[in-house]
Design a protein around this motif. Structure first.
Motif, PDB file in Angstrom:
ATOM      1  N   LYS A   1      88.090  41.678 -46.763  1.00  0.00           N
ATOM      2  CA  LYS A   1      89.319  41.641 -47.934  1.00  0.00           C
ATOM      3  C   LYS A   1      89.443  40.454 -48.585  1.00  0.00           C
ATOM      4  O   LYS A   1      89.479  40.383 -49.731  1.00  0.00           O
ATOM      5  CB  LYS A   1      90.569  42.187 -47.086  1.00  0.00           C
ATOM      6  N   ARG A   2      89.218  39.423 -48.012  1.00  0.00           N
ATOM      7  CA  ARG A   2      89.391  38.087 -48.535  1.00  0.00           C
ATOM      8  C   ARG A   2      88.479  37.751 -49.373  1.00  0.00           C
ATOM      9  O   ARG A   2      88.507  37.436 -50.635  1.00  0.00           O
ATOM     10  CB  ARG A   2      89.383  36.963 -47.457  1.00  0.00           C
ATOM     11  N   ILE A   3      87.251  38.163 -49.031  1.00  0.00           N
ATOM     12  CA  ILE A   3      85.647  38.058 -49.754  1.00  0.00           C
ATOM     13  C   ILE A   3      86.077  38.764 -51.114  1.00  0.00           C
ATOM     14  O   ILE A   3      85.737  38.178 -52.350  1.00  0.00           O
ATOM     15  CB  ILE A   3      84.741  38.253 -49.048  1.00  0.00           C
ATOM     16  N   LEU A   4      86.301  40.025 -50.964  1.00  0.00           N
ATOM     17  CA  LEU A   4      86.326  41.238 -52.084  1.00  0.00           C
ATOM     18  C   LEU A   4      87.552  40.621 -53.231  1.00  0.00           C
ATOM     19  O   LEU A   4      87.282  40.894 -54.408  1.00  0.00           O
ATOM     20  CB  LEU A   4      86.797  42.688 -51.561  1.00  0.00           C
ATOM     21  N   SER A   5      88.416  39.786 -52.826  1.00  0.00           N
ATOM     22  CA  SER A   5      89.382  39.444 -53.632  1.00  0.00           C
ATOM     23  C   SER A   5      89.129  38.342 -54.526  1.00  0.00           C
ATOM     24  O   SER A   5      89.910  38.008 -55.475  1.00  0.00           O
ATOM     25  CB  SER A   5      90.846  39.054 -52.990  1.00  0.00           C
ATOM     26  N   ARG A   6      88.097  37.473 -54.169  1.00  0.00           N
ATOM     27  CA  ARG A   6      87.714  36.379 -54.860  1.00  0.00           C
ATOM     28  C   ARG A   6      86.233  36.162 -55.731  1.00  0.00           C
ATOM     29  O   ARG A   6      85.960  35.585 -56.661  1.00  0.00           O
ATOM     30  CB  ARG A   6      87.889  35.334 -54.188  1.00  0.00           C
ATOM     31  N   ARG A   7      85.194  37.207 -55.045  1.00  0.00           N
ATOM     32  CA  ARG A   7      83.729  37.158 -55.597  1.00  0.00           C
ATOM     33  C   ARG A   7      83.240  38.329 -55.532  1.00  0.00           C
ATOM     34  O   ARG A   7      83.412  39.266 -54.556  1.00  0.00           O
ATOM     35  CB  ARG A   7      83.117  36.101 -54.969  1.00  0.00           C
ATOM     36  N   LYS A   8      81.974  38.581 -56.005  1.00  0.00           N
ATOM     37  CA  LYS A   8      80.963  39.909 -55.718  1.00  0.00           C
ATOM     38  C   LYS A   8      80.387  39.498 -54.164  1.00  0.00           C
ATOM     39  O   LYS A   8      79.973  38.273 -53.851  1.00  0.00           O
ATOM     40  CB  LYS A   8      79.972  39.900 -56.724  1.00  0.00           C
ATOM     41  N   ILE A   9      80.099  40.452 -53.517  1.00  0.00           N
ATOM     42  CA  ILE A   9      79.370  40.219 -52.204  1.00  0.00           C
ATOM     43  C   ILE A   9      77.829  40.305 -52.292  1.00  0.00           C
ATOM     44  O   ILE A   9      77.506  41.055 -53.155  1.00  0.00           O
ATOM     45  CB  ILE A   9      80.142  41.527 -51.325  1.00  0.00           C
ATOM     46  N   ASP A  10      77.225  39.739 -51.176  1.00  0.00           N
ATOM     47  CA  ASP A  10      75.798  39.609 -51.195  1.00  0.00           C
ATOM     48  C   ASP A  10      75.195  40.734 -50.216  1.00  0.00           C
ATOM     49  O   ASP A  10      76.180  41.758 -49.777  1.00  0.00           O
ATOM     50  CB  ASP A  10      75.404  38.425 -50.751  1.00  0.00           C
ATOM     51  N   ARG A  11      74.047  40.796 -50.124  1.00  0.00           N
ATOM     52  CA  ARG A  11      73.301  41.823 -49.459  1.00  0.00           C
ATOM     53  C   ARG A  11      73.997  42.008 -48.055  1.00  0.00           C
ATOM     54  O   ARG A  11      74.100  43.178 -47.469  1.00  0.00           O
ATOM     55  CB  ARG A  11      71.780  41.518 -49.336  1.00  0.00           C
ATOM     56  N   ILE A  12      74.041  40.940 -47.117  1.00  0.00           N
ATOM     57  CA  ILE A  12      74.584  41.140 -46.066  1.00  0.00           C
ATOM     58  C   ILE A  12      75.857  41.261 -45.921  1.00  0.00           C
ATOM     59  O   ILE A  12      76.522  42.315 -45.042  1.00  0.00           O
ATOM     60  CB  ILE A  12      74.499  39.681 -45.270  1.00  0.00           C
ATOM     61  N   GLU A  13      76.951  41.053 -46.783  1.00  0.00           N
ATOM     62  CA  GLU A  13      78.322  41.318 -46.776  1.00  0.00           C
ATOM     63  C   GLU A  13      78.420  42.817 -47.280  1.00  0.00           C
ATOM     64  O   GLU A  13      79.573  43.320 -47.155  1.00  0.00           O
ATOM     65  CB  GLU A  13      79.139  40.350 -47.878  1.00  0.00           C
ATOM     66  N   LYS A  14      77.595  43.419 -47.716  1.00  0.00           N
ATOM     67  CA  LYS A  14      77.445  44.990 -48.009  1.00  0.00           C
ATOM     68  C   LYS A  14      77.273  45.897 -46.790  1.00  0.00           C
ATOM     69  O   LYS A  14      77.449  47.152 -47.157  1.00  0.00           O
ATOM     70  CB  LYS A  14      76.627  45.469 -49.215  1.00  0.00           C
ATOM     71  N   GLU A  15      76.906  45.120 -45.631  1.00  0.00           N
ATOM     72  CA  GLU A  15      76.740  46.155 -44.542  1.00  0.00           C
ATOM     73  C   GLU A  15      78.081  46.811 -44.044  1.00  0.00           C
ATOM     74  O   GLU A  15      79.257  46.471 -44.529  1.00  0.00           O
ATOM     75  CB  GLU A  15      76.422  45.250 -43.353  1.00  0.00           C
ATOM     76  N   GLN A  16      77.967  47.734 -43.298  1.00  0.00           N
ATOM     77  CA  GLN A  16      79.087  48.720 -42.863  1.00  0.00           C
ATOM     78  C   GLN A  16      79.894  47.759 -42.004  1.00  0.00           C
ATOM     79  O   GLN A  16      79.470  46.817 -41.245  1.00  0.00           O
ATOM     80  CB  GLN A  16      78.679  49.897 -41.951  1.00  0.00           C
ATOM     81  N   LEU A  17      81.366  48.270 -41.663  1.00  0.00           N
ATOM     82  CA  LEU A  17      82.143  47.447 -41.160  1.00  0.00           C
ATOM     83  C   LEU A  17      81.721  47.346 -39.556  1.00  0.00           C
ATOM     84  O   LEU A  17      81.841  46.314 -39.035  1.00  0.00           O
ATOM     85  CB  LEU A  17      83.491  48.285 -40.867  1.00  0.00           C
ATOM     86  N   SER A  18      80.983  48.197 -38.995  1.00  0.00           N
ATOM     87  CA  SER A  18      80.448  48.317 -37.683  1.00  0.00           C
ATOM     88  C   SER A  18      79.662  46.994 -37.427  1.00  0.00           C
ATOM     89  O   SER A  18      79.545  46.520 -36.196  1.00  0.00           O
ATOM     90  CB  SER A  18      79.830  49.445 -37.199  1.00  0.00           C
ATOM     91  N   PHE A  19      78.861  46.853 -38.254  1.00  0.00           N
ATOM     92  CA  PHE A  19      77.890  45.618 -38.202  1.00  0.00           C
ATOM     93  C   PHE A  19      78.618  44.075 -37.943  1.00  0.00           C
ATOM     94  O   PHE A  19      78.400  43.669 -37.153  1.00  0.00           O
ATOM     95  CB  PHE A  19      77.205  45.371 -39.484  1.00  0.00           C
TER      96      PHE A  19
END
Length: 210
Positions: free
Chosen positions: A146-164
């Motif tokens: 949530k913190r990341i999404l509020s300030r920038r675009k996410i990268d390949r790894i950050e796009k993983e499912q929550l379970s990751f």
């Protein structure tokens, strides 16, 4: 005065940058001015190229889990040999944004790569070299994302499912519970509370190791 390698670990969004700034200020207040900051993956021209590949991929050629692992270790050994070890040999302190613990957590926990393979690779590539102190900033994955999404675009790894990230966090906690050189900090507190805890931990640590 002795010099040391301090690392800050945690999921993205846990506040590593703020923690590193806090550590730098504490060291400065203790008369330690000669400090090098590093990040992983990255920190050298080659490692930065690998960082870009790891985080953003090449269209039409998806990175496999083992390829990712090998690129991370290639970037890591380049940083260790070209930057970290030379800095320590010159009497500088090094503060790292991530190190080998990240691979133990993300690739073993998140990616489900066999821990024996990672341990073997780590032993072969970096041997017994390890941080003097690691501060692990523990945070529930949902809050970090949530913190990341509020300030920038996410990268390949950050796009993983929550379970990751749940698996990654579990592995972080498991390793931290068995290694006395890793101190866990609750990063779900407000900023001032986290900074206060870092001040307390690091000042106590400096009394022993400085």
């Amino acid at each position: 005065m002795k010099n040391y390698f301090i690392v800050v670990e945690g999921l993205d969004g846990s506040g590593k940058t703020t923690a590193i700034n806090t550590i730098t200020k504490i060291l400065n207040n203790n008369g330690i001015k000669d400090i090098i900051l590093t990040r992983e993956p990255g920190g050298t021209p080659i490692a930065e190229k690998l960082r870009k590949l790891i985080k953003y991929n090449i269209k039409g050629d998806e990175i496999t889990n083992k390829t990712e692992l090998l690129m991370l270790y290639a970037a890591r050994v380049q940083l260790i040999e070209k930057v970290i070890k030379p800095a320590l040999e010159k009497g500088k302190w090094v503060i790292g944004d991530r190190h080998d613990l990240s691979s133990q957590a993300y690739q073993s926990g998140g990616r489900n790569i066999n821990q024996k393979l990672i341990t073997y690779l780590s032993n072969m590539v970096i041997g017994k070299f390890k941080p003097t102190l690691t501060l692990y900033l523990d945070l529930p994955p949902k809050i970090g994302l949530k913190r990341i999404l509020s300030r920038r675009k996410i990268d390949r790894i950050e796009k993983e499912q929550l379970s990751f990230f749940v698996r990654t966090r579990a592995r972080y906690l498991e390793i931290a519970s068995t290694d006395s050189s890793i101190i866990t900090i609750d990063a779900n507190q407000n900023l001032k509370q986290v900074q206060h805890e870092i001040y307390k931990i690091l000042n106590q640590w400096l009394k022993i190791y400085k």
